[in-house]
Design an enzyme around this catalytic site. Structure first.
Site, PDB file in Angstrom:
ATOM      1  N   CYS A 259       5.351 -12.417  -8.299  1.00  0.00           N
ATOM      2  CA  CYS A 259       4.818 -11.472  -7.310  1.00  0.00           C
ATOM      3  C   CYS A 259       3.364 -11.757  -6.930  1.00  0.00           C
ATOM      4  O   CYS A 259       2.878 -11.240  -5.932  1.00  0.00           O
ATOM      5  CB  CYS A 259       4.952 -10.042  -7.817  1.00  0.00           C
ATOM      6  SG  CYS A 259       6.662  -9.571  -8.056  1.00  0.00           S
TER       7      CYS A 259
ATOM      8  N   HIS B 132      -0.068  -5.713  -3.418  1.00  0.00           N
ATOM      9  CA  HIS B 132       1.335  -6.018  -3.707  1.00  0.00           C
ATOM     10  C   HIS B 132       2.078  -4.690  -3.812  1.00  0.00           C
ATOM     11  O   HIS B 132       1.571  -3.720  -4.364  1.00  0.00           O
ATOM     12  CB  HIS B 132       1.441  -6.807  -5.010  1.00  0.00           C
ATOM     13  CG  HIS B 132       2.846  -6.954  -5.490  1.00  0.00           C
ATOM     14  ND1 HIS B 132       3.865  -7.373  -4.664  1.00  0.00           N
ATOM     15  CD2 HIS B 132       3.421  -6.702  -6.698  1.00  0.00           C
ATOM     16  CE1 HIS B 132       5.002  -7.388  -5.346  1.00  0.00           C
ATOM     17  NE2 HIS B 132       4.759  -6.987  -6.574  1.00  0.00           N
TER      18      HIS B 132
ATOM     19  N   ASN C 298      10.127  -3.845  -3.296  1.00  0.00           N
ATOM     20  CA  ASN C 298       9.262  -4.910  -3.808  1.00  0.00           C
ATOM     21  C   ASN C 298       9.808  -6.257  -3.333  1.00  0.00           C
ATOM     22  O   ASN C 298      10.850  -6.701  -3.802  1.00  0.00           O
ATOM     23  CB  ASN C 298       9.252  -4.824  -5.343  1.00  0.00           C
ATOM     24  CG  ASN C 298       8.354  -5.861  -5.986  1.00  0.00           C
ATOM     25  OD1 ASN C 298       7.915  -6.806  -5.332  1.00  0.00           O
ATOM     26  ND2 ASN C 298       8.099  -5.692  -7.265  1.00  0.00           N
TER      27      ASN C 298
HETATM   28  O1  UT7 Z   1       6.258  -6.671  -8.945  1.00  0.00           O
HETATM   29  C1  UT7 Z   1       6.114  -7.095 -10.259  1.00  0.00           C
HETATM   30  C2  UT7 Z   1       5.427  -6.095 -11.065  1.00  0.00           C
HETATM   31  N1  UT7 Z   1       6.290  -4.984 -11.316  1.00  0.00           N
HETATM   32  C3  UT7 Z   1       5.794  -3.772 -11.482  1.00  0.00           C
HETATM   33  O2  UT7 Z   1       4.617  -3.588 -11.348  1.00  0.00           O
HETATM   34  C4  UT7 Z   1       6.748  -2.683 -11.889  1.00  0.00           C
HETATM   35  C5  UT7 Z   1       6.111  -1.837 -12.961  1.00  0.00           C
HETATM   36  N2  UT7 Z   1       6.983  -0.819 -13.494  1.00  0.00           N
HETATM   37  C6  UT7 Z   1       7.401   0.245 -12.775  1.00  0.00           C
HETATM   38  O3  UT7 Z   1       7.150   0.345 -11.599  1.00  0.00           O
HETATM   39  C7  UT7 Z   1       8.143   1.354 -13.492  1.00  0.00           C
HETATM   40  O4  UT7 Z   1       8.049   1.155 -14.886  1.00  0.00           O
HETATM   41  C8  UT7 Z   1       9.638   1.451 -13.095  1.00  0.00           C
HETATM   42  C9  UT7 Z   1       9.745   1.970 -11.678  1.00  0.00           C
HETATM   43  C10 UT7 Z   1      10.289   0.088 -13.221  1.00  0.00           C
HETATM   44  C11 UT7 Z   1      10.356   2.436 -14.010  1.00  0.00           C
HETATM   45  O5  UT7 Z   1       9.719   3.698 -13.981  1.00  0.00           O
HETATM   46  P1  UT7 Z   1       9.397   4.463 -15.345  1.00  0.00           P
HETATM   47  O6  UT7 Z   1       8.800   5.751 -14.988  1.00  0.00           O
HETATM   48  O7  UT7 Z   1       8.544   3.515 -16.170  1.00  0.00           O
HETATM   49  O8  UT7 Z   1      10.837   4.684 -15.955  1.00  0.00           O
HETATM   50  P2  UT7 Z   1      11.433   4.179 -17.335  1.00  0.00           P
HETATM   51  O9  UT7 Z   1      11.726   2.719 -17.267  1.00  0.00           O
HETATM   52  O10 UT7 Z   1      10.540   4.649 -18.426  1.00  0.00           O
HETATM   53  O11 UT7 Z   1      12.807   4.982 -17.373  1.00  0.00           O
HETATM   54  C12 UT7 Z   1      12.816   6.403 -17.439  1.00  0.00           C
HETATM   55  C13 UT7 Z   1      14.257   6.869 -17.459  1.00  0.00           C
HETATM   56  C14 UT7 Z   1      15.122   6.164 -18.506  1.00  0.00           C
HETATM   57  O12 UT7 Z   1      15.990   7.150 -19.057  1.00  0.00           O
HETATM   58  P3  UT7 Z   1      15.673   7.786 -20.521  1.00  0.00           P
HETATM   59  O13 UT7 Z   1      15.671   6.625 -21.443  1.00  0.00           O
HETATM   60  O14 UT7 Z   1      14.333   8.436 -20.358  1.00  0.00           O
HETATM   61  O15 UT7 Z   1      16.799   8.736 -20.681  1.00  0.00           O
HETATM   62  C15 UT7 Z   1      15.925   5.183 -17.689  1.00  0.00           C
HETATM   63  O16 UT7 Z   1      17.172   4.895 -18.289  1.00  0.00           O
HETATM   64  O17 UT7 Z   1      14.875   6.620 -16.212  1.00  0.00           O
HETATM   65  C16 UT7 Z   1      16.131   5.942 -16.397  1.00  0.00           C
HETATM   66  N3  UT7 Z   1      16.367   5.067 -15.265  1.00  0.00           N
HETATM   67  C17 UT7 Z   1      16.998   5.468 -14.136  1.00  0.00           C
HETATM   68  N4  UT7 Z   1      17.559   6.638 -13.793  1.00  0.00           N
HETATM   69  C18 UT7 Z   1      18.100   6.735 -12.572  1.00  0.00           C
HETATM   70  C19 UT7 Z   1      15.984   3.773 -15.099  1.00  0.00           C
HETATM   71  N5  UT7 Z   1      16.355   3.340 -13.895  1.00  0.00           N
HETATM   72  C20 UT7 Z   1      16.995   4.368 -13.273  1.00  0.00           C
HETATM   73  C21 UT7 Z   1      17.568   4.517 -11.995  1.00  0.00           C
HETATM   74  N6  UT7 Z   1      18.116   5.725 -11.697  1.00  0.00           N
HETATM   75  N7  UT7 Z   1      17.591   3.531 -11.084  1.00  0.00           N
END
Ligand code: UT7
Length: 331
Positions: free
Chosen positions: A125, A258, A288
């Site tokens: 990225c 980005h 993204n």
């Molecule tokens: O471009 C390259 C660089 N990339 C980035 O900068 C991305 C950085 N990371 C992020 O933007 C965020 O971490 C994400 C958007 C990827 C995820 O957001 P988050 O607030 O960190 O969520 P999480 O991964 O901690 O997941 C929270 C919950 C989990 O459930 P439990 O374990 O709390 O029950 C996941 O299983 O959300 C669940 N989950 C979803 N639920 C519905 C994960 N993906 C989904 C989904 N729909 N698509």
């Protein structure tokens, strides 16, 4: 002088004289994506965690080369230059159509260029900021007078459509800029800064090179960890760019970041005390697009008249590697 002989160009700063973008025809809203791939997700989860409402995905004969070619041609048209006047094409991508030749030389041929050179840059990225840095250095050293820098991705090829934590986040697209020498002091690219920390390579990767161990191509991300590093490293990169130029956050007129997550973008804007209407956001409509996200956003904001000549624009990106960096440009 023979057409394939190296051309020495006058040394000077680098100006940005053209912008272009290209998106696949098909767009999927969050609900449409969930229905198409039978995902256990919701529009509310995706919007509230990322700011994403839709993304474009290639179909039919759309490829990395066709998108990159379209964006590059638009950047040329914008600048009023022809392909004959370009010395090099540098393409940032993690999703080339072929292992080789590079996307860059395919674009060179598609544009009708009969001389010059081209190569791809791989920095996930951060690829556009890396490619911009390479091009700026080549222009300043006299290696080339005009360079097309393209960011293109077809991330839909890399996604595991059963992994809802990653497949909802990405989109396909291309953006391009034309860079030229001859900028006066204080104009054009004022600084670029690059960083990488390979020890963090397993936080975001695609285990899918030719002959790879798993035999399966799929993007893997530890989202929460990458988020944490993004907030810290991008803040440091912004400070570094300001310090190198003797500027304050309030001197920045536009941020073209980005586009990974609206929450990260908002955090950086707050750090610079930039109002939200001075931050170019496309993550809502493009998701993204990795190396393509910055030039696509720049294209949009230059063409709709938001970013004007003479204004100070800060770009920053972080991605797989981890790689990260910034570029500061006086348009
Ligand atoms: O471009 C390259 C660089 N990339 C980035 O900068 C991305 C950085 N990371 C992020 O933007 C965020 O971490 C994400 C958007 C990827 C995820 O957001 P988050 O607030 O960190 O969520 P999480 O991964 O901690 O997941 C929270 C919950 C989990 O459930 P439990 O374990 O709390 O029950 C996941 O299983 O959300 C669940 N989950 C979803 N639920 C519905 C994960 N993906 C989904 C989904 N729909 N698509």
């Amino acid at each position: 002088m023979a057409q394939d002989q190296a051309v020495q160009h006058s040394v000077g700063g680098t100006r940005l004289t053209g912008v272009g973008g290209a998106l696949p025809k098909r767009a999927f809203s969050n609900d449409e994506l969930a229905a198409e791939f039978n995902l256990d997700t919701s529009d509310d989860w995706i919007r509230s965690r990322t700011g994403i409402c839709q993304r474009h995905i290639v179909s039919g004969d759309e490829t990395a080369v066709s998108l990159a070619h379209a964006a590059a041609q638009r950047a040329l048209d914008y600048s009023g230059r022809t392909a004959d006047e370009v010395d090099a094409v540098i393409v940032a991508t993690s999703t080339p159509d072929q292992v080789f030749p590079s996307v860059a030389v395919r674009v060179q041929a598609a544009l009708g260029m009969k001389r010059g050179f081209g190569f791809d840059v791989s920095a996930a990225c951060s690829g556009f900021v890396y490619a911009l840095t390479v091009a700026d250095s080549m222009i300043r050293s006299g290696q080339a007078g005009r360079i097309l820098v393209v960011g293109v991705e077809v991330f839909s090829r890399l996604l595991d459509w059963e992994d809802r934590s990653t497949c909802v986040l990405f989109g396909d697209g291309a953006g391009a800029v034309l860079l030229e020498g001859g900028a006066k002091a204080g104009e054009g690219i004022l600084s670029t800064h690059l960083h990488a920390d390979g020890r963090l390579g397993d936080l975001l990767y695609v285990d899918g090179a030719v002959g790879c161990a798993s035999g399966k191509v799929a993007l893997k991300m530890h989202g929460r960890e990458v988020f944490r590093h993004a907030v810290v490293n991008l803040a440091a990169a912004v400070d570094e760019a300001l310090e190198a130029n003797g500027l304050q956050g309030t001197d920045i007129q536009w941020m073209v970041p980005h586009q990974a997550n609206l929450r990260i973008i908002d955090g950086m804007a707050k750090k610079l005390s930039l109002p939200s209407d001075r931050v170019v956001v496309t993550v809502d409509r493009h998701a993204n697009t990795s190396a393509a996200s910055i030039p696509l956003a720049l294209d949009e904001a230059v063409r709709d008249g938001r970013i004007k000549k003479g204004e100070l624009v800060l770009m920053e990106a972080l991605g797989g590697g981890l790689t990260w960096g910034s570029a500061l440009i006086r348009m």
